[in-house]
Design a protein around this motif. Structure first.
Motif, PDB file in Angstrom:
ATOM      1  N   ALA A 233      44.203  35.564  37.815  1.00 14.88           N
ATOM      2  CA  ALA A 233      43.499  34.805  38.850  1.00 14.88           C
ATOM      3  C   ALA A 233      42.372  35.626  39.470  1.00 14.88           C
ATOM      4  O   ALA A 233      41.253  35.124  39.687  1.00 14.88           O
ATOM      5  CB  ALA A 233      44.486  34.356  39.921  1.00 14.88           C
ATOM      6  N   GLU A 234      42.642  36.894  39.755  1.00 14.98           N
ATOM      7  CA  GLU A 234      41.617  37.765  40.328  1.00 14.98           C
ATOM      8  C   GLU A 234      40.487  38.009  39.329  1.00 14.98           C
ATOM      9  O   GLU A 234      39.306  38.022  39.689  1.00 14.98           O
ATOM     10  CB  GLU A 234      42.233  39.088  40.765  1.00 14.98           C
ATOM     11  N   ASN A 235      40.852  38.180  38.067  1.00  8.21           N
ATOM     12  CA  ASN A 235      39.839  38.351  37.022  1.00  8.21           C
ATOM     13  C   ASN A 235      38.887  37.176  36.984  1.00  8.21           C
ATOM     14  O   ASN A 235      37.666  37.349  36.821  1.00  8.21           O
ATOM     15  CB  ASN A 235      40.525  38.479  35.654  1.00  8.21           C
ATOM     16  N   GLN A 236      39.427  35.973  37.090  1.00  6.61           N
ATOM     17  CA  GLN A 236      38.582  34.795  37.039  1.00  6.61           C
ATOM     18  C   GLN A 236      37.556  34.791  38.175  1.00  6.61           C
ATOM     19  O   GLN A 236      36.388  34.452  37.970  1.00  6.61           O
ATOM     20  CB  GLN A 236      39.443  33.523  37.090  1.00  6.61           C
ATOM     21  N   GLN A 237      37.981  35.166  39.365  1.00  9.65           N
ATOM     22  CA  GLN A 237      37.046  35.211  40.497  1.00  9.65           C
ATOM     23  C   GLN A 237      35.941  36.243  40.251  1.00  9.65           C
ATOM     24  O   GLN A 237      34.772  36.018  40.599  1.00  9.65           O
ATOM     25  CB  GLN A 237      37.802  35.541  41.792  1.00  9.65           C
ATOM     26  N   LEU A 238      36.290  37.360  39.640  1.00 12.21           N
ATOM     27  CA  LEU A 238      35.296  38.390  39.335  1.00 12.21           C
ATOM     28  C   LEU A 238      34.314  37.921  38.272  1.00 12.21           C
ATOM     29  O   LEU A 238      33.109  38.219  38.336  1.00 12.21           O
ATOM     30  CB  LEU A 238      36.001  39.675  38.882  1.00 12.21           C
ATOM     31  N   LEU A 239      34.800  37.150  37.304  1.00 14.28           N
ATOM     32  CA  LEU A 239      33.913  36.602  36.272  1.00 14.28           C
ATOM     33  C   LEU A 239      32.948  35.590  36.871  1.00 14.28           C
ATOM     34  O   LEU A 239      31.786  35.493  36.443  1.00 14.28           O
ATOM     35  CB  LEU A 239      34.739  35.965  35.152  1.00 14.28           C
ATOM     36  N   ILE A 240      33.403  34.836  37.855  1.00 17.41           N
ATOM     37  CA  ILE A 240      32.509  33.912  38.565  1.00 17.41           C
ATOM     38  C   ILE A 240      31.412  34.707  39.267  1.00 17.41           C
ATOM     39  O   ILE A 240      30.236  34.334  39.230  1.00 17.41           O
ATOM     40  CB  ILE A 240      33.298  33.052  39.571  1.00 17.41           C
ATOM     41  N   GLU A 241      31.786  35.826  39.893  1.00 16.62           N
ATOM     42  CA  GLU A 241      30.797  36.680  40.563  1.00 16.62           C
ATOM     43  C   GLU A 241      29.782  37.242  39.573  1.00 16.62           C
ATOM     44  O   GLU A 241      28.602  37.424  39.916  1.00 16.62           O
ATOM     45  CB  GLU A 241      31.502  37.819  41.299  1.00 16.62           C
ATOM     46  N   LEU A 242      30.227  37.502  38.343  1.00 13.90           N
ATOM     47  CA  LEU A 242      29.299  38.002  37.318  1.00 13.90           C
ATOM     48  C   LEU A 242      28.358  36.907  36.826  1.00 13.90           C
ATOM     49  O   LEU A 242      27.346  37.201  36.183  1.00 13.90           O
ATOM     50  CB  LEU A 242      30.078  38.580  36.134  1.00 13.90           C
ATOM     51  N   GLY A 243      28.702  35.660  37.086  1.00 14.04           N
ATOM     52  CA  GLY A 243      27.827  34.546  36.722  1.00 14.04           C
ATOM     53  C   GLY A 243      28.021  34.023  35.325  1.00 14.04           C
ATOM     54  O   GLY A 243      27.105  33.424  34.750  1.00 14.04           O
ATOM     55  N   ILE A 244      29.242  34.197  34.761  1.00 13.56           N
ATOM     56  CA  ILE A 244      29.431  33.789  33.364  1.00 13.56           C
ATOM     57  C   ILE A 244      30.325  32.554  33.214  1.00 13.56           C
ATOM     58  O   ILE A 244      30.687  32.185  32.104  1.00 13.56           O
ATOM     59  CB  ILE A 244      30.012  34.943  32.514  1.00 13.56           C
ATOM     60  N   VAL A 245      30.675  31.925  34.332  1.00 11.05           N
ATOM     61  CA  VAL A 245      31.555  30.756  34.294  1.00 11.05           C
ATOM     62  C   VAL A 245      30.806  29.540  34.812  1.00 11.05           C
ATOM     63  O   VAL A 245      30.358  29.522  35.962  1.00 11.05           O
ATOM     64  CB  VAL A 245      32.837  30.980  35.119  1.00 11.05           C
ATOM     65  N   SER A 246      30.667  28.525  33.983  1.00  9.63           N
ATOM     66  CA  SER A 246      29.931  27.326  34.367  1.00  9.63           C
ATOM     67  C   SER A 246      30.686  26.550  35.443  1.00  9.63           C
ATOM     68  O   SER A 246      31.900  26.708  35.619  1.00  9.63           O
ATOM     69  CB  SER A 246      29.721  26.425  33.144  1.00  9.63           C
ATOM     70  N   SER A 247      29.968  25.695  36.143  1.00 13.91           N
ATOM     71  CA  SER A 247      30.590  24.886  37.191  1.00 13.91           C
ATOM     72  C   SER A 247      31.635  23.933  36.609  1.00 13.91           C
ATOM     73  O   SER A 247      32.685  23.697  37.222  1.00 13.91           O
ATOM     74  CB  SER A 247      29.523  24.100  37.959  1.00 13.91           C
ATOM     75  N   SER A 248      31.379  23.408  35.407  1.00 14.74           N
ATOM     76  CA  SER A 248      32.345  22.487  34.799  1.00 14.74           C
ATOM     77  C   SER A 248      33.635  23.223  34.420  1.00 14.74           C
ATOM     78  O   SER A 248      34.736  22.680  34.562  1.00 14.74           O
ATOM     79  CB  SER A 248      31.741  21.814  33.562  1.00 14.74           C
TER      80      SER A 248
END
Length: 315
Positions: A233-248
């Protein structure tokens, strides 16, 4: 005829951070690509750009190392169960299997895994420009790997002597959020641009990613399902911060949160889909029902422990 197969990989933690000298925790998974090469005539030999590039990488290595070889005309065939462009290392498996085949065809000997890893890393530059090397290492070695790239000439590859425990593996599912419109190279450039624009913020995110990667290794060793879920779960938040996870994809993960914890694995995707999601479910029956209703592709996580392997001729 010479045939080798190589497995796909999953980055459990550390994607993109590994490009910046941080560690990655990686597992080979039991989806395989098989490459077959056969002798051909000059008129029928393979001449496509990718094959020629890998062939030249192998020949240059043999010349540089003063290894006796005979160059022969070849054709090749690829059979793969690894989805392309989804963050599962299909190009790495291709480079690993083809490099092994070509070395074997030119020298009449089976290369050891370290040689295959070296060749495949150079070959993968055709696909990704400046790959970290973690994908080909996992595909070559199999099992679990703790990987850190200190410099271009210094990569620490630790093949871990344990497996992900059954109480974690039995809860893991790989879910296809869809093929990203961006290539891996484009996603690496996107993160690089963000790093140049906001170096302090990005470095902070990368340092936290390293902490989570190490914590995930501890969770696996201790067979601690809850800690493993927390690191996902924490990893996912960090990947969002890196900008690699689309809104969908973020929206999909929000819907899935009631069933467990998930994260994007691999290079990701910023505009539309983000490739495969590694999901640790607390209710497999319900998450499967949800995925079926949403018509999303998925499969159970299964580790590979062999890495690249030679396939003898059938009698």
């Amino acid at each position: 005829m010479i045939r080798y197969s190589a497995p796909a990989k999953i980055i459990l933690s550390g994607e993109h951070a590994v490009v910046y000298g941080k560690p990655a925790f990686v597992s080979a998974i039991d989806l395989r690509l098989t490459c077959t090469v056969q002798e051909a005539t000059a008129d029928t030999q393979a001449v496509d750009e990718t094959f020629v590039f890998v062939k030249n990488v192998v020949l240059a290595y043999l010349k540089r190392k003063d290894i006796k070889y005979t160059e022969v005309h070849l054709t090749y065939q690829i059979d793969s169960a690894i989805p392309k462009g989804r963050g599962l290392g299909s190009s790495a498996a291709f480079c690993v299997a083809l490099s092994a085949c070509l070395y074997h065809a030119f020298t009449a000997t089976q290369p050891d895994k370290q040689v295959i890893n070296t060749l495949a890393y150079q070959a993968e530059q055709q696909f990704h420009g400046m790959p970290s090397g973690v994908d080909v290492s996992a595909s070559t070695q199999g099992g679990l790997i703790f990987y850190r790239k200190e410099f271009e000439f210094l990569k620490n590859i630790s093949a871990l002597n344990f497996k992900l425990p059954k109480n974690i593996v039995d809860k893991l599912i790989l879910i296809d959020s869809g093929k990203p419109i961006e290539s891996t190279a484009e996603m690496v450039k996107l993160v690089g641009k963000r790093y140049n624009e906001q170096p302090q913020l990005m470095e902070k995110t990368l340092m936290r990613t390293e902490k989570m990667t190490k914590r995930m290794v501890v969770a696996a060793i201790k067979e601690d399902v809850q800690l493993f879920a927390d690191t996902i779960a924490e990893n996912q938040q960090l990947l969002i911060e890196l900008g690699i996870v689309s809104s969908s994809t973020q929206q999909l993960l929000s819907q899935l949160n009631q069933y467990g914890a998930g994260k994007v694995t691999g290079a990701g995707g910023a505009e539309k889909s983000s490739g495969y999601i590694l999901f640790l479910t607390n209710d497999k029956e319900q998450v499967v029902k949800f995925l079926d209703n949403e018509k999303l592709q998925y499969f159970d996580f299964k580790q590979d422990f062999e890495g690249v392997r030679f396939i003898p001729k059938e009698d």
